[in-house]
Design a protein around this motif. Structure first.
Motif, PDB file in Angstrom:
ATOM      1  N   UNK A  78       0.359   9.475 -12.479  1.00 19.15           N
ATOM      2  CA  UNK A  78      -0.369   9.408 -11.202  1.00 19.15           C
ATOM      3  C   UNK A  78       0.183   8.278 -10.338  1.00 19.15           C
ATOM      4  N   UNK A  79      -0.121   8.302  -9.048  1.00 16.50           N
ATOM      5  CA  UNK A  79       0.364   7.212  -8.192  1.00 16.50           C
ATOM      6  C   UNK A  79      -0.365   5.929  -8.589  1.00 16.50           C
ATOM      7  N   UNK A 113       0.838  -1.203   0.000  1.00 18.15           N
ATOM      8  CA  UNK A 113       0.000   0.000   0.000  1.00 18.15           C
ATOM      9  C   UNK A 113       0.874   1.255   0.000  1.00 18.15           C
ATOM     10  N   UNK A 149       2.421   1.752  -3.310  1.00 20.18           N
ATOM     11  CA  UNK A 149       1.436   2.176  -4.312  1.00 20.18           C
ATOM     12  C   UNK A 149       1.059   3.645  -4.159  1.00 20.18           C
ATOM     13  N   UNK A 150       1.253   4.189  -2.971  1.00 21.78           N
ATOM     14  CA  UNK A 150       0.945   5.602  -2.744  1.00 21.78           C
ATOM     15  C   UNK A 150       2.106   6.501  -3.166  1.00 21.78           C
ATOM     16  N   UNK A 188      -1.379   3.595  -6.890  1.00 26.62           N
ATOM     17  CA  UNK A 188      -2.464   3.254  -5.968  1.00 26.62           C
ATOM     18  C   UNK A 188      -3.792   3.862  -6.366  1.00 26.62           C
ATOM     19  N   UNK A 189      -3.812   4.673  -7.428  1.00 29.31           N
ATOM     20  CA  UNK A 189      -5.095   5.217  -7.894  1.00 29.31           C
ATOM     21  C   UNK A 189      -5.681   4.366  -9.026  1.00 29.31           C
TER      22      UNK A 189
END
Lengths: 403, 389
Positions: free
Chosen positions: B262-263, B251, B254-255, B265-266
């Motif tokens: 974009x990251x 997590x 991914x952030x 995690x999106x």
């Protein structure tokens, strides 16, 4: 660790049990066979009135609204005990689950005095007019138009997937009041009398053959502005409040299917290529996996109750049930049908989800979509629990009518 | 309903987490991975000083606490990948002594275990295949053990072992449980190459090693099953702790990591994978808590509860460690990134007490028996009759 009630919880449970034992059997529909809607509903209304009279219709609400001023844990205890019977309460689940709590939060005191008690007693039923053909998961994309005309709104458009619309007296409805602003900002929340001229309810026949939902058409339906809940163009806030409503209820880890014990019994009875299915290693492995999943959900429910019992309120973690149970029902139903071979496609007429696997197999696709799709629920976990960012939005700042 | 650990137990967990995060970060784990030592002996001594090695032992031998305390500690050992012989010594050997050993045997070994002076091993495995149902080739003749056990976790440096062996050289002789002092010069040890060097294994050869029967154990198979179930419940907590770290690492990465502006995690593909990890971990946690309760209650519920916990935690940990590498991308495949430490550990724990399929079979046997038993008692309609309703 223990699974015991606190003394107060135990006292309420004993009281509820005694009351149910005295009254519930007369209303239990188990073994009553197929009942026409009107008959089932009449029985349901009588039960609901009895329950409301005792304060059990909304235990967390004050006595003036058929409650006991109790805690969420007490509400759960009642539901657990009530679930031991099969009572005709489905008709009121949506009504008391969303529209009525919203009325309690947003309606005027006079409106509350007029509408809440009849709904809690089952005399009037409310539906929720949210989804549209072009707006399901993306609820803020609804189009049903509300145009102001003096002290009224005029509604035109269509809603879909409305549960119990055909028996509802009232409904809460989200409308597009201003298409010139971005989509979340131009919504207005109203309540309507379902008998208002211009409202037409048409049942939807689902792929399973059942008819639990309706389409609702609005043609020049006039609704007084006094029936607005929340601000003009502030309907999204009211809709979000809906999501904050009670998420705890009794969890049926089988998803209404025959359950794992029935699958084991079935596997004991049928023969496969090399002997009884229950001796087949693949069958045994799958049975174990499903037990682990069900036991995981059950024990998570215990963890949630523990938090509730300590006075904490459950958060988005409860989504785990909606993610796990419908898919499991689908897979388990398919597996049970496989075990039966050609006989898996057939049954005596009148089979239900709880008795024959093919019914669950037919109904599971709808269950994976209704009330939040598998995908939306994973987004909820990712965004609200794991705090990952929302998806990139191309529609956020664009006026609705330019999308 | 209080389906949670007590405040005192949660405090112990917190203490464990704090201590291990300072004392046993992944740099410390890598020192073992890269072969500087077979296990972290200093950490083991510190754990003894904190009193952790006495948890669950009988009070007359210096022990305190019980199943719950051991469970919360196991979660933290798993979280920190602690390279110490806790499973062999505490979950298996010491529990075997406590369950079946004579007072004299307990007195000889358990205080030494608590003080960190004796490491135990669980030597039951002889050849590839099922853990529980394999034939036992080792035997005892005139009080001396002959045979070979492999792989034995922590066998290269353990001081004593609980061993399964036939009571005589006769191939049909019943299998018994014995206790062997591994410091005897009739024991030959050879360290093995393993998937997770932070959980080392060895082959132990016994060439006439003096052994004692462990207490007066008669129902050996039952005792072995019970001990294996108990260890499975405890390992489930280690697995849970490890899985939580994998999710947190994936997590956080991914952030941070950006791709396509974009990251990552999106992206839903990544978010949903992480959500799936979370779901598996929740299911594992519920099952593990239930196993902790069953272990403490020591009743009929333990076999099914332990098996369910083991299956759920193995699934959660293996999925999380594997998908954490995937989310980390190429970086996750390097020696330098920590992902592989968990990947290795998750596989190692998944097999230690028998593979998932063996546990599923054990669970299925329990469930079938339950349903058949109930069917007989309640004379319920058969599935075929129910379908016709």
């Amino acid at each position: 660790m223990d699974f015991n009630d606190t003394p107060e919880e135990a006292a309420l449970r004993a009281e509820v049990r005694a009351w149910l034992a005295e009254h519930a059997p007369a209303y239990d529909v188990r073994g009553a066979g197929e009942m026409p809607l009107a008959e089932g509903l009449a029985r349901g209304r009588r039960w609901q009135a009895l329950k409301a009279g005792r304060g059990y219709a909304k235990i967390t609400w004050p006595r003036e609204f058929c409650g006991l001023g109790g805690t969420p844990m007490q509400q759960v205890i009642y539901q657990q005990e009530e679930a031991k019977y099969r009572l005709p309460i489905d008709y009121f689940k949506v009504s008391l689950g969303i529209p009525i709590p919203i009325m309690r939060r947003f309606a005027t005191p006079e409106q509350q005095a007029r509408y809440l008690t009849p709904a809690l007693r089952g005399e009037e039923i409310w539906c929720q007019l949210f989804s549209e053909p072009a707006a399901g998961s993306d609820l803020a994309g609804i189009r049903l138009r509300a145009v102001r005309d003096g002290d009224h709104w005029v509604l035109n458009g269509q809603k879909i997937w409305t549960s119990w619309a055909q028996v509802s007296d009232f409904g809460v409805v989200i409308t597009r009041s201003n298409p010139d602003v971005p989509k979340h900002k131009g919504l207005t929340y109203l309540f309507v009398d379902m008998r208002t001229p211009g409202i037409e309810v048409r049942p939807i026949k689902q792929l399973s053959g059942g008819q639990e939902f309706s389409e609702v058409f609005f043609t020049d339906v006039r609704v007084p502005d006094s029936q607005r809940l929340g601000e003009i163009d502030g309907g999204w806030k009211v809709a979000l409040a809906t999501l904050m409503e009670e998420r705890f209820s009794v969890v049926d880890v089988t998803g209404g299917g025959p359950g794992l014990d029935a699958l084991i019994e079935l596997a004991c009875e049928v023969a496969l290529e090399h002997g009884p299915a229950i001796e087949d290693s693949d069958v045994r492995q799958r049975i174990a996996e499903w037990y682990v999943a069900e036991q995981g959900l059950r024990t998570n429910y215990y963890r949630m109750l523990t938090a509730l019992s300590k006075g904490e309120l459950p958060g988005p973690e409860g989504s785990i049930n909606k993610i796990a149970i419908p898919s499991k029902l689908q897979q388990q139903s398919r597996f049970a049908m496989d075990l039966m071979g050609p006989a898996g496609v057939a049954t005596a007429p009148g089979a239900r989800r709880s008795t024959h696997p093919f019914v669950g197999w037919l109904e599971a696709p709808g269950y994976r979509i209704a009330g939040g799709t598998d995908e939306i629920l994973r987004n909820i976990i990712a965004e609200q629990v794991l705090k990952l960012p929302g998806d990139v939005r191309t529609d956020k700042d664009v006026p609705f009518n330019k999308l | 309903m209080n389906f949670d650990f007590s405040d005192e137990q949660l405090m112990l967990r917190e203490q464990g987490r704090r201590f291990l995060s300072e004392r046993c970060d992944t740099r410390a784990v890598r020192r073992i991975l890269e072969g500087e030592q077979a296990y972290d002996a200093t950490l083991w001594t510190q754990m003894a000083e904190l009193g952790w090695l006495a948890i669950g032992l009988p009070e007359q031998h210096g022990g305190f606490g019980g199943a719950y305390e051991l469970c919360v500690l196991a979660e933290e050992l798993g979280r920190s990948l602690a390279p110490v012989p806790a499973a062999s010594t505490l979950y298996l050997a010491a529990r075997a002594l406590t369950r079946a050993g004579s007072d004299e045997q307990q007195g000889r070994w358990l205080p030494a275990v608590a003080a960190g002076r004796a490491i135990g091993a669980w030597a039951v495995h002889e050849r590839p295949g099922s853990q529980r149902r394999q034939p036992v080739g080792s035997f005892v003749s005139a009080g001396k053990l002959h045979g070979c056990k492999t792989p034995v976790a922590d066998g290269a440096f353990a001081d004593f072992a609980i061993v399964t062996a036939r009571a005589t050289a006769d191939a049909s002789a019943p299998v018994g449980l014995f206790i062997a002092d591994l410091r005897h010069d009739s024991v030959r040890r050879a360290a093995l190459g393993v998937v997770d060097p932070t959980r080392p294994c060895a082959t132990l050869e016994f060439h006439g090693t003096p052994v004692e029967s462990l207490g007066e154990t008669e129902q050996v198979a039952t005792v072995v099953d019970e001990l294996t179930d108990g260890a499975a419940a405890l390992l489930a907590f280690e697995q849970l702790g490890g899985a939580e770290v994998c999710l947190a690492m994936a997590r956080d990465f991914a952030l941070e990591r950006k791709a396509f502006g974009r990251v990552i995690g999106s992206f839903q593909a990544v978010k949903h994978r992480l959500a799936d990890m979370w779901v598996k971990i929740q299911l594992a946690r519920g099952n593990a808590y239930y196993a902790a309760w069953a272990l403490d209650a020591a009743g009929d519920e333990l076999p099914a509860a332990a098996a369910a916990a083991r299956i759920a935690s193995t699934d959660a940990y293996e999925f999380a460690s594997q998908e954490s590498i995937q989310i980390h991308g190429g970086m996750g495949y390097t020696w330098e990134a920590d992902c592989h430490l968990y990947y290795r550990r998750s596989r190692s724990l998944a097999l230690m007490l028998g593979a998932p399929r063996e546990w599923k079979e054990r669970l299925a046997a329990q469930l079938v028996q339950r349903v058949r038993g109930e069917t007989l008692r309640a004379v319920r309609p058969t599935a075929a009759q129910a379908q016709a309703v």
